[in-house]
Design a protein around this motif. Structure first.
Motif, PDB file in Angstrom:
ATOM      1  N   CYS A   9       0.847  -1.215   0.000  1.00  0.00           N
ATOM      2  CA  CYS A   9       0.000   0.000   0.000  1.00  0.00           C
ATOM      3  C   CYS A   9       0.873   1.251   0.000  1.00  0.00           C
ATOM      4  O   CYS A   9       0.594   2.206   0.720  1.00  0.00           O
ATOM      5  CB  CYS A   9      -0.924  -0.008   1.210  1.00  0.00           C
ATOM      6  N   LYS A  39       0.256   1.404   6.848  1.00  0.00           N
ATOM      7  CA  LYS A  39       0.116   1.801   5.435  1.00  0.00           C
ATOM      8  C   LYS A  39      -1.257   1.365   4.905  1.00  0.00           C
ATOM      9  O   LYS A  39      -1.930   2.100   4.190  1.00  0.00           O
ATOM     10  CB  LYS A  39       1.213   1.151   4.580  1.00  0.00           C
ATOM     11  N   ALA A  76       9.394  -9.421  -1.761  1.00  0.00           N
ATOM     12  CA  ALA A  76       7.989  -9.844  -1.631  1.00  0.00           C
ATOM     13  C   ALA A  76       7.591 -10.656  -2.856  1.00  0.00           C
ATOM     14  O   ALA A  76       6.949 -11.706  -2.747  1.00  0.00           O
ATOM     15  CB  ALA A  76       7.093  -8.618  -1.475  1.00  0.00           C
ATOM     16  N   SER A  95       7.407  -5.548  -9.255  1.00  0.00           N
ATOM     17  CA  SER A  95       8.820  -5.714  -8.878  1.00  0.00           C
ATOM     18  C   SER A  95       9.433  -6.770  -9.798  1.00  0.00           C
ATOM     19  O   SER A  95       9.793  -7.871  -9.379  1.00  0.00           O
ATOM     20  CB  SER A  95       8.918  -6.121  -7.412  1.00  0.00           C
ATOM     21  N   THR A 175      12.344  -5.403 -16.732  1.00  0.00           N
ATOM     22  CA  THR A 175      11.213  -5.485 -17.666  1.00  0.00           C
ATOM     23  C   THR A 175      11.721  -5.556 -19.105  1.00  0.00           C
ATOM     24  O   THR A 175      11.239  -6.357 -19.914  1.00  0.00           O
ATOM     25  CB  THR A 175      10.285  -4.261 -17.480  1.00  0.00           C
ATOM     26  N   ASN A 223       7.801   8.522  -3.203  1.00  0.00           N
ATOM     27  CA  ASN A 223       8.870   7.569  -3.529  1.00  0.00           C
ATOM     28  C   ASN A 223       9.536   8.051  -4.813  1.00  0.00           C
ATOM     29  O   ASN A 223       9.027   7.816  -5.910  1.00  0.00           O
ATOM     30  CB  ASN A 223       8.278   6.162  -3.701  1.00  0.00           C
ATOM     31  N   ALA A 230       4.380   4.093 -13.958  1.00  0.00           N
ATOM     32  CA  ALA A 230       4.393   2.680 -13.540  1.00  0.00           C
ATOM     33  C   ALA A 230       3.043   2.302 -12.924  1.00  0.00           C
ATOM     34  O   ALA A 230       2.477   1.242 -13.227  1.00  0.00           O
ATOM     35  CB  ALA A 230       5.517   2.444 -12.540  1.00  0.00           C
TER      36      ALA A 230
HETATM   37  N1  NAD Z   1       8.153  -2.144 -13.159  1.00  0.00           N
HETATM   38  C1  NAD Z   1       8.461  -0.853 -13.037  1.00  0.00           C
HETATM   39  O1  NAD Z   1       8.755  -0.149 -14.003  1.00  0.00           O
HETATM   40  C2  NAD Z   1       8.426  -0.240 -11.665  1.00  0.00           C
HETATM   41  C3  NAD Z   1       8.387   1.146 -11.522  1.00  0.00           C
HETATM   42  C4  NAD Z   1       8.308   1.679 -10.254  1.00  0.00           C
HETATM   43  C5  NAD Z   1       8.334   0.859  -9.136  1.00  0.00           C
HETATM   44  N2  NAD Z   1       8.429  -0.490  -9.311  1.00  0.00           N
HETATM   45  C6  NAD Z   1       8.467  -1.402  -8.145  1.00  0.00           C
HETATM   46  O2  NAD Z   1       7.156  -1.595  -7.640  1.00  0.00           O
HETATM   47  C7  NAD Z   1       7.222  -1.891  -6.244  1.00  0.00           C
HETATM   48  C8  NAD Z   1       6.290  -0.952  -5.480  1.00  0.00           C
HETATM   49  O3  NAD Z   1       6.722   0.384  -5.686  1.00  0.00           O
HETATM   50  P1  NAD Z   1       6.216   1.572  -4.742  1.00  0.00           P
HETATM   51  O4  NAD Z   1       6.816   2.810  -5.275  1.00  0.00           O
HETATM   52  O5  NAD Z   1       4.763   1.487  -4.532  1.00  0.00           O
HETATM   53  O6  NAD Z   1       6.982   1.188  -3.370  1.00  0.00           O
HETATM   54  P2  NAD Z   1       6.718   1.781  -1.924  1.00  0.00           P
HETATM   55  O7  NAD Z   1       7.991   1.575  -1.176  1.00  0.00           O
HETATM   56  O8  NAD Z   1       6.143   3.151  -1.992  1.00  0.00           O
HETATM   57  O9  NAD Z   1       5.583   0.814  -1.307  1.00  0.00           O
HETATM   58  C9  NAD Z   1       5.806  -0.550  -1.087  1.00  0.00           C
HETATM   59  C10 NAD Z   1       4.852  -1.021   0.001  1.00  0.00           C
HETATM   60  O10 NAD Z   1       4.958  -2.447   0.086  1.00  0.00           O
HETATM   61  C11 NAD Z   1       5.051  -2.834   1.464  1.00  0.00           C
HETATM   62  N3  NAD Z   1       5.780  -4.103   1.521  1.00  0.00           N
HETATM   63  C12 NAD Z   1       7.120  -4.295   1.401  1.00  0.00           C
HETATM   64  N4  NAD Z   1       7.403  -5.606   1.500  1.00  0.00           N
HETATM   65  C13 NAD Z   1       6.239  -6.266   1.682  1.00  0.00           C
HETATM   66  C14 NAD Z   1       5.885  -7.629   1.844  1.00  0.00           C
HETATM   67  N5  NAD Z   1       6.809  -8.597   1.866  1.00  0.00           N
HETATM   68  N6  NAD Z   1       4.577  -7.943   1.980  1.00  0.00           N
HETATM   69  C15 NAD Z   1       3.611  -6.967   1.977  1.00  0.00           C
HETATM   70  N7  NAD Z   1       3.893  -5.656   1.842  1.00  0.00           N
HETATM   71  C16 NAD Z   1       5.190  -5.306   1.697  1.00  0.00           C
HETATM   72  C17 NAD Z   1       5.744  -1.681   2.149  1.00  0.00           C
HETATM   73  O11 NAD Z   1       5.458  -1.649   3.529  1.00  0.00           O
HETATM   74  C18 NAD Z   1       5.198  -0.477   1.397  1.00  0.00           C
HETATM   75  O12 NAD Z   1       4.018   0.045   2.006  1.00  0.00           O
HETATM   76  C19 NAD Z   1       8.712  -1.720  -5.844  1.00  0.00           C
HETATM   77  O13 NAD Z   1       9.364  -2.974  -5.856  1.00  0.00           O
HETATM   78  C20 NAD Z   1       9.257  -0.858  -6.969  1.00  0.00           C
HETATM   79  O14 NAD Z   1      10.647  -1.000  -7.163  1.00  0.00           O
HETATM   80  C21 NAD Z   1       8.452  -1.039 -10.542  1.00  0.00           C
END
Ligand code: NAD
Length: 245
Positions: A9, A39, A76, A95, A175, A223, A230
């Protein structure tokens, strides 16, 4: 009754939940899990839509969502993807770096284009044969907790290693690697004080031509590594999947 499960979240999870609230994505219930319960509580409190908070990943699966969105972390995704696949649930993975190391059936695993795009054209070219793919990603030094005043290369190497060394910042490299495989992607990560936006440039040479794609994305205020694009790519993919299930 259509239920969406959300793991994470944070920045992306929140934009996605808001899109569900605004009915850009049509479903009946959102079930959320975050290791940081605060969160999840914060997200629920901000939404005028039925949200159920669960205490564990297992409980999320028990709710039998039609689609699960992973928006948490590479760790995760490594932990949960095999279990979602085993349960036969459609899964969107943000991710994407985690997928490089997993040996599972990916037929129900959907990869959004994330912070980049044009993956349709790139995968078309990859079928015919890619000669070279180079990704240059620039972010403001703040994103790397640096204060360099001139552009500085902070990484140069393979996409796989970039995704491992920058698990929060370089899922785009993963990706792209998944899109062109078995061809290899050369990656440069640059801490650049001249950019405010997260900028990804892809140069691709293939059997019958060349491509140049450039994305300059506003970072999410919560962030700096994450681009709004994304989150919107996940929203679009979720829309499509929910129409099919
Ligand atoms: N594919 C892409 O192009 C792309 C682009 C941006 C971000 N991402 C990835 O997407 C993911 C989410 O990004 P975001 O900006 O929302 O991150 P964020 O850090 O803002 O939020 C992540 C949330 O996940 C929770 N979390 C972490 N580990 C967990 C687990 N094991 N189980 C349950 N909840 C868990 C955290 O507490 C946090 O609230 C990240 O891995 C980021 O690197 C990918």
């Amino acid at each position: 009754m259509k239920t969406v499960g959300l793991i994470g979240c944070g920045a992306i999870g929140t934009v996605l939940a808001e899109a569900i609230e605004r009915k850009l994505v049509v479903c009946d219930e959102l079930v959320v899990f975050d290791v940081d319960r605060a969160k999840a509580e914060h997200l629920k409190a901000a939404l005028n839509f039925p949200v159920t908070i669960v205490e564990s990943f297992e409980e999320l699966l028990q709710r039998k969502p039609e689609v699960i969105v992973e928006a948490a972390s590479q760790q995760a995704a490594k932990d949960y993807v095999p279990r979602v696949v085993a349960a036969g649930v459609e899964l969107i993975v943000l991710s994407t770096g985690a997928l490089l190391d997993l040996d599972v059936d990916l037929s129900r695993v959907h990869v959004p284009s994330g912070a980049i795009g044009g993956l349709d054209a790139i995968s078309n070219a990859a079928l015919a044969g890619v000669e070279e793919v180079v990704l240059a990603s620039r972010k403001n030094p703040r994103a790397f907790e640096k204060n360099n005043t001139q552009p500085e290369i902070v990484y140069e190497g393979t996409a796989e290693e970039a995704a491992r060394q920058f698990p929060r910042a370089m899922n785009v490299a993963a990706t792209l690697a998944l899109t062109v495989k078995p061809a290899r992607v050369k990656v440069k990560v640059i801490s650049d004080p001249n950019v405010e936006r997260n900028t990804h440039e892809i140069v691709l040479k293939w059997k019958f031509g060349e491509m140049f794609l450039r994305f300059a994305n506003d970072p999410h205020p919560d962030n700096l590594h994450t681009s709004a694009l994304a989150a919107w790519s996940a929203i679009r993919l979720l829309q499509v999947l929910l129409e099919q299930v």
